[in-house]
Motif scaffolding. Structure first.
Motif, PDB file in Angstrom:
ATOM      1  N   ASN A   1     -12.748  -2.749  -6.865  1.00  0.00           N
ATOM      2  CA  ASN A   1     -13.249  -3.518  -5.718  1.00  0.00           C
ATOM      3  C   ASN A   1     -13.455  -2.611  -4.507  1.00  0.00           C
ATOM      4  N   PRO A   2     -14.602  -1.894  -4.463  1.00  0.00           N
ATOM      5  CA  PRO A   2     -14.863  -0.996  -3.322  1.00  0.00           C
ATOM      6  C   PRO A   2     -15.165  -1.766  -2.042  1.00  0.00           C
ATOM      7  N   LYS A   3     -15.142  -1.046  -0.935  1.00  0.00           N
ATOM      8  CA  LYS A   3     -15.524  -1.618   0.350  1.00  0.00           C
ATOM      9  C   LYS A   3     -17.028  -1.914   0.356  1.00  0.00           C
ATOM     10  N   PRO A   4     -17.512  -2.702   1.329  1.00  0.00           N
ATOM     11  CA  PRO A   4     -18.954  -2.989   1.400  1.00  0.00           C
ATOM     12  C   PRO A   4     -19.819  -1.734   1.482  1.00  0.00           C
ATOM     13  N   ASP A   5     -19.262  -0.640   2.055  1.00  0.00           N
ATOM     14  CA  ASP A   5     -20.057   0.585   2.158  1.00  0.00           C
ATOM     15  C   ASP A   5     -19.956   1.468   0.917  1.00  0.00           C
ATOM     16  N   GLY A   6     -19.240   0.969  -0.111  1.00  0.00           N
ATOM     17  CA  GLY A   6     -19.140   1.704  -1.357  1.00  0.00           C
ATOM     18  C   GLY A   6     -17.937   2.614  -1.468  1.00  0.00           C
ATOM     19  N   THR A   7     -17.248   2.871  -0.359  1.00  0.00           N
ATOM     20  CA  THR A   7     -16.055   3.718  -0.407  1.00  0.00           C
ATOM     21  C   THR A   7     -14.856   2.901  -0.883  1.00  0.00           C
ATOM     22  N   LYS A   8     -13.789   3.611  -1.251  1.00  0.00           N
ATOM     23  CA  LYS A   8     -12.588   2.941  -1.755  1.00  0.00           C
ATOM     24  C   LYS A   8     -11.607   2.635  -0.620  1.00  0.00           C
ATOM     25  N   TYR A   9     -10.896   1.538  -0.775  1.00  0.00           N
ATOM     26  CA  TYR A   9      -9.803   1.246   0.144  1.00  0.00           C
ATOM     27  C   TYR A   9      -8.695   2.268  -0.059  1.00  0.00           C
ATOM     28  N   ASN A  10      -8.004   2.583   1.019  1.00  0.00           N
ATOM     29  CA  ASN A  10      -6.869   3.501   0.975  1.00  0.00           C
ATOM     30  C   ASN A  10      -5.591   2.683   0.999  1.00  0.00           C
ATOM     31  N   LEU A  11      -4.862   2.684  -0.102  1.00  0.00           N
ATOM     32  CA  LEU A  11      -3.634   1.893  -0.196  1.00  0.00           C
ATOM     33  C   LEU A  11      -2.620   2.304   0.854  1.00  0.00           C
ATOM     34  N   TYR A  12      -2.665   3.558   1.285  1.00  0.00           N
ATOM     35  CA  TYR A  12      -1.644   4.093   2.180  1.00  0.00           C
ATOM     36  C   TYR A  12      -2.088   4.180   3.637  1.00  0.00           C
ATOM     37  N   GLY A  13      -3.344   3.838   3.935  1.00  0.00           N
ATOM     38  CA  GLY A  13      -3.791   4.027   5.314  1.00  0.00           C
ATOM     39  C   GLY A  13      -4.697   2.965   5.882  1.00  0.00           C
ATOM     40  N   ASP A  14      -5.083   1.962   5.077  1.00  0.00           N
ATOM     41  CA  ASP A  14      -6.049   0.976   5.555  1.00  0.00           C
ATOM     42  C   ASP A  14      -5.414  -0.321   6.065  1.00  0.00           C
ATOM     43  N   GLY A  15      -4.098  -0.379   6.080  1.00  0.00           N
ATOM     44  CA  GLY A  15      -3.445  -1.556   6.662  1.00  0.00           C
ATOM     45  C   GLY A  15      -3.670  -2.839   5.893  1.00  0.00           C
ATOM     46  N   LEU A  16      -3.731  -2.765   4.570  1.00  0.00           N
ATOM     47  CA  LEU A  16      -3.908  -3.977   3.769  1.00  0.00           C
ATOM     48  C   LEU A  16      -2.647  -4.837   3.818  1.00  0.00           C
ATOM     49  N   LYS A  17      -2.821  -6.109   3.617  1.00  0.00           N
ATOM     50  CA  LYS A  17      -1.697  -7.038   3.498  1.00  0.00           C
ATOM     51  C   LYS A  17      -1.749  -7.664   2.116  1.00  0.00           C
ATOM     52  N   VAL A  18      -0.669  -7.484   1.344  1.00  0.00           N
ATOM     53  CA  VAL A  18      -0.613  -8.010  -0.013  1.00  0.00           C
ATOM     54  C   VAL A  18       0.384  -9.160  -0.034  1.00  0.00           C
ATOM     55  N   TYR A  19      -0.109 -10.359  -0.270  1.00  0.00           N
ATOM     56  CA  TYR A  19       0.744 -11.542  -0.295  1.00  0.00           C
ATOM     57  C   TYR A  19       1.198 -11.804  -1.734  1.00  0.00           C
ATOM     58  N   THR A  20       2.502 -11.779  -1.936  1.00  0.00           N
ATOM     59  CA  THR A  20       3.057 -11.881  -3.284  1.00  0.00           C
ATOM     60  C   THR A  20       3.763 -13.219  -3.494  1.00  0.00           C
ATOM     61  N   THR A  21       4.105 -13.472  -4.752  1.00  0.00           N
ATOM     62  CA  THR A  21       4.806 -14.710  -5.107  1.00  0.00           C
ATOM     63  C   THR A  21       6.320 -14.564  -5.022  1.00  0.00           C
ATOM     64  N   ILE A  22       6.804 -13.343  -4.862  1.00  0.00           N
ATOM     65  CA  ILE A  22       8.251 -13.113  -4.799  1.00  0.00           C
ATOM     66  C   ILE A  22       8.851 -13.839  -3.611  1.00  0.00           C
ATOM     67  N   ASP A  23       9.936 -14.557  -3.858  1.00  0.00           N
ATOM     68  CA  ASP A  23      10.681 -15.211  -2.784  1.00  0.00           C
ATOM     69  C   ASP A  23      11.820 -14.274  -2.392  1.00  0.00           C
ATOM     70  N   SER A  24      11.856 -13.823  -1.144  1.00  0.00           N
ATOM     71  CA  SER A  24      12.837 -12.802  -0.738  1.00  0.00           C
ATOM     72  C   SER A  24      14.268 -13.285  -0.932  1.00  0.00           C
ATOM     73  N   ARG A  25      14.503 -14.597  -0.757  1.00  0.00           N
ATOM     74  CA  ARG A  25      15.860 -15.134  -0.936  1.00  0.00           C
ATOM     75  C   ARG A  25      16.264 -15.095  -2.409  1.00  0.00           C
ATOM     76  N   MET A  26      15.379 -15.537  -3.276  1.00  0.00           N
ATOM     77  CA  MET A  26      15.679 -15.539  -4.708  1.00  0.00           C
ATOM     78  C   MET A  26      15.794 -14.112  -5.238  1.00  0.00           C
ATOM     79  N   GLN A  27      14.961 -13.220  -4.711  1.00  0.00           N
ATOM     80  CA  GLN A  27      15.052 -11.815  -5.106  1.00  0.00           C
ATOM     81  C   GLN A  27      16.419 -11.248  -4.718  1.00  0.00           C
ATOM     82  N   GLN A  28      16.879 -11.584  -3.523  1.00  0.00           N
ATOM     83  CA  GLN A  28      18.186 -11.103  -3.078  1.00  0.00           C
ATOM     84  C   GLN A  28      19.298 -11.656  -3.960  1.00  0.00           C
ATOM     85  N   TYR A  29      19.216 -12.950  -4.284  1.00  0.00           N
ATOM     86  CA  TYR A  29      20.239 -13.559  -5.146  1.00  0.00           C
ATOM     87  C   TYR A  29      20.229 -12.912  -6.536  1.00  0.00           C
ATOM     88  N   ALA A  30      19.036 -12.616  -7.038  1.00  0.00           N
ATOM     89  CA  ALA A  30      18.929 -11.997  -8.362  1.00  0.00           C
ATOM     90  C   ALA A  30      19.550 -10.600  -8.351  1.00  0.00           C
TER      91      ALA A  30
END
Length: 772
Positions: free
Chosen positions: A293-322
């Protein structure tokens, strides 16, 4: 008429006035020329650069309950936030300490600048917050060369004025907090507040805010970890400034200045913090997504520098209990394992059933498979040189449950040391949505990077049996109450591709009479499972397992009925979830959406489901599995079962306070030499799988007492669920599994359909002997 001559004094004053205006105008002209010629000291950023300053922004991993699980970054652990997300304490402390006239000037503080010139800088600098932001954004540290320094200062002024024109005062303050490096990977205020205090910036109190603002002077010098005294003194200066300008009273200042820093240091690194194994899986997921999934200009997103936000299904409370449940149980289990595997009791410790030569061969194979071997091979080292390095003592840090151990040891000896450890794998999932709520791939990611949730696959033992039972119910319309003879059963050579007659035994149980299917599954009766396999055939069971979500290839032989195949925790949880979800398979989900730094949605998950079983077959299978926790090997989850279990095994792990009373479907599993212990447990809205075992299968408990799934894995499930139930906000179900509107198969058996309490107790400690 002669002109009247002016007094000498008046002539002298006029001369001084002319000199003043001449110097003043010269200064103004010089100042203007300096501004106009600022480009001579280097290029100035244009308006587009000012609007989009080049700073690396970390990718943020966000839990389903809105908490930051971690970040991906190379050098900058930076996640920008808005002004509204800052504590007022932070804002007040900053203005009072760095720029009290911030709201009055337009980038340059005239009074402060004149004061600085008059005192030659000895009375303090005159840089405004806007100037300091300009310095951080565009040229960093000042030059020691006086000419260059003047040029840099002029550029600061110009950029500060431009910043004031393009941004509001609030935006400038937010940018300043976001851009500053607070040390210890605290890039920006969001990272810093979490690292030093375990809080969001909005929640920082007065003294915490004062400490962080004090670090603006020099975060390298005022580092709370290496210089707590200096940081406290600097914090107290900030508090004094706040009192001076009326933000706090003298009484509050005096009170807070006496307090300690009260750090809650929570480092943010790739190998520390919560959900480390999940984050490593997520890194691979995101890299695959970025490649497709490249950017509109054809370049790749930078996982370490583009400030992406990844919303996950992990529940922080349940993860802590586990993670807590895993750690608490593994400490106890490892302690007992170490007692049983002393060199006096086992000369080849920690390996069982191997000769010294076999152990040496195993270690040599492990040596050649190690990262150390691969690295030295890339360095063109010979085998002899590499082997010699494995036998040369070096300083190293070893893992232990009591804390890291700094020592000097041969790498080969450290490999043997690490072989003794038992490892966990655990995953928890909502069966309806497929959302993975907790993921524990091991016990310490810094020392053990192998993920035992998705990467690792081990023999599943009797946890495979429900797939056989479900196939039989689906094809033959069997009931949990149907009875079968409790006698040895043989599948003849060649009938299902087996190369010889196969007659599994019920070790520890006497034959005779009949057993219902519910009783047989609760007590892991191998002969009846073999009988069912013979009725439906291995190919149909394999087809059922694959429909349920198992992706691993399974050999088409009858012995798979007893769990001889290696599967992952991930596959097993997804398969069991289909039973709990009324026969509908839902693909496990870990990421719900991805956004860029401007909150534009780049990816949104679409649920993937398929019908596998009828509601009736799924429900009947669940009712069979309920028998395991009512009277079988999972009965220790109940009050009565726990008391009986503890009466038999008081040596270790006694008194588990589960005492769960709600409907629970589950299955234990143990492999033939006690090298793998499993427990799969379900309630209507949560399915959780747990595996425990050592890296090498030759490392295991000698006896079934501690080496069965009910001892190795089930306690983690019980502890985890107890913690989840105690947190009422999680809404974990205590209700019964939903019964289909039309139910043609009998599920409510009479008393003979369940093993009696005395039978269950008699079979405790031996029932999982049969899980091979």
């Amino acid at each position: 008429m002669a002109k009247k001559k002016q007094p000498v004094k008046e002539q002298s004053n006029a001369k001084y006035v002319r000199w003043f205006w001449a110097l003043f105008l010269t200064g103004v002209i010089a100042f203007v020329l300096l501004f106009l010629s600022a480009s001579a000291f280097g290029d100035l950023p244009d308006h587009t650069v000012l609007e989009n300053p080049k700073t690396n922004l970390a990718t943020e991993i966000i839990s389903s309950d809105g908490k930051t699980l971690g970040k991906f970054y190379f050098n900058d652990n930076r996640t920008p936030i808005g002004y509204e997300s800052l504590s007022q304490n932070l804002i007040d402390a900053l203005v009072a300490t760095e720029d009290i006239r911030f709201y009055e000037h337009s980038g340059i503080d005239g009074r402060g600048t004149l004061r600085a010139f008059a005192k030659m800088g000895k009375g303090g600098g005159a840089s405004t917050i806007s100037q300091q932001l300009a310095k951080l954004l565009f040229h960093g540290e000042g030059s020691k060369n006086i000419v260059e320094r003047i040029g840099q200062k002029v550029k600061e002024w110009i950029i500060a004025i431009r910043l004031e024109r393009q941004y509001t005062k609030e935006e400038i303050i937010a940018q300043y907090f976001n851009i500053y490096d607070f040390g210890n990977n605290g890039d920006g205020i969001k990272s810093a507040s979490n690292i030093y205090f375990g809080k969001q910036p909005k929640d920082l109190n007065l003294k915490e805010s004062a400490m962080l603002v004090g670090m603006f002077k020099n975060s390298s010098l005022y580092n709370p970890r290496s210089n707590p005294v200096g940081v406290k003194n600097r914090r107290n200066v900030v508090l004094a400034q706040m009192q001076k300008y009326g933000y706090i009273t003298e009484r509050v200042k005096d009170s807070l200045q006496q307090t300690d820093l009260d750090l809650n240091y929570t480092p943010e690194s790739h190998r520390e913090g919560i959900a480390t194994y999940f984050r490593e899986y997520l890194k691979k997921f995101m890299k695959d997504w970025i490649n497709k999934n490249p950017k509109p200009d054809g370049t790749k997103y930078n996982l370490y520098g583009d400030g992406l936000k990844v919303y996950t299904t992990i529940d922080s409370r349940m993860q802590q209990y586990a993670e807590e449940a895993v750690q608490n149980h593994m400490i106890d289990l490892q302690k007992e394992f170490d007692i049983q595997n002393t060199p006096d009791r086992n000369p080849t410790t920690p390996f069982l059933g191997l000769t010294k030569d076999e152990v040496d061969g195993l270690l040599k194979r492990s040596m050649r498979q190690s990262e150390r071997w691969r690295k030295m091979k890339r360095m063109k080292k010979s085998d002899e040189e590499i082997i010699k390095s494995f036998n040369t003592p070096i300083p190293m840090t070893l893992f232990s449950w009591q804390g890291d151990i700094d020592t000097i040891m041969k790498p080969l000896d450290s490999m043997r040391y690490y072989k003794k450890f038992l490892h966990p794998g655990m995953m928890s999932m909502d069966p309806e949505t497929g959302h993975v709520k907790a993921w524990v791939g091991g016990m310490n990611y810094r020392h053990f990077q192998y993920d035992h949730v998705k990467q690792g696959k081990r023999q599943v033992g009797s946890t495979f049996k429900p797939f056989v039972y479900a196939t039989a119910i689906d094809q033959l319309h069997l009931s949990p109450c149907d009875e079968f003879p409790d006698v040895p059963y043989t599948i003849e050579e060649g009938r299902w591709g087996n190369l010889k007659d196969w007659t599994p035994e019920n070790s520890g149980l006497t034959y005779g009479g009949t057993r219902t299917l519910k009783n047989a599954l609760a007590n892991s009766v191998n002969t009846i499972t073999a009988r069912l396999m013979d009725k439906v055939g291995p190919s149909h069971v394999i087809d059922m397992a694959h429909k349920l979500g198992v992706t691993t290839e399974i050999p088409e032989v009858p012995s798979i009925a007893l769990g001889t195949v290696d599967l992952s925790v991930f596959e097993m949880v997804a398969a069991y979830a289909t039973f709990a979800n009324q026969g509908v398979y839902t693909e496990p989900v870990m990421v719900t959406s991805v956004e860029d730094k401007n909150n534009t949605i780049l990816y949104q998950f679409t649920p993937k489901t398929k019908d596998v079983l009828s509601e009736e077959v799924a429900y009947v299978t669940v009712k069979l599995l309920e028998g395991v926790t009512e009277s079988g090997s999972g009965a220790r989850l109940r009050t009565q079962g726990a008391e009986k279990w503890n009466a038999m095994y008081r040596e270790i792990m006694t008194g588990y306070p589960y005492k769960l009373t709600n409907p629970i479907a589950g299955k234990t599993g143990t492999t033939q030499n006690q090298s793998d212990g499993w427990f799969m447990g379900m309630v209507p809205n949560l399915v959780t799988g747990v595996w425990v075992g050592a890296e090498d299968r030759a490392v295991h408990f000698r006896s079934i007492t501690y080496g069965q799934g009910a001892s190795m894995a089930l306690p983690i499930w019980g502890s985890y669920m107890s913690k989840c139930y105690a947190d009422e906000d999680l809404n974990i179900s205590t209700e019964a599994f939903k019964e289909p509107e039309t139910l043609t198969i009998r599920v409510d058996c009479d008393a003979s359909g369940n093993a009696s309490d005395s039978d269950a107790l008699q079979n405790q400690g031996t029932v999982d002997d049969l899980d091979f």
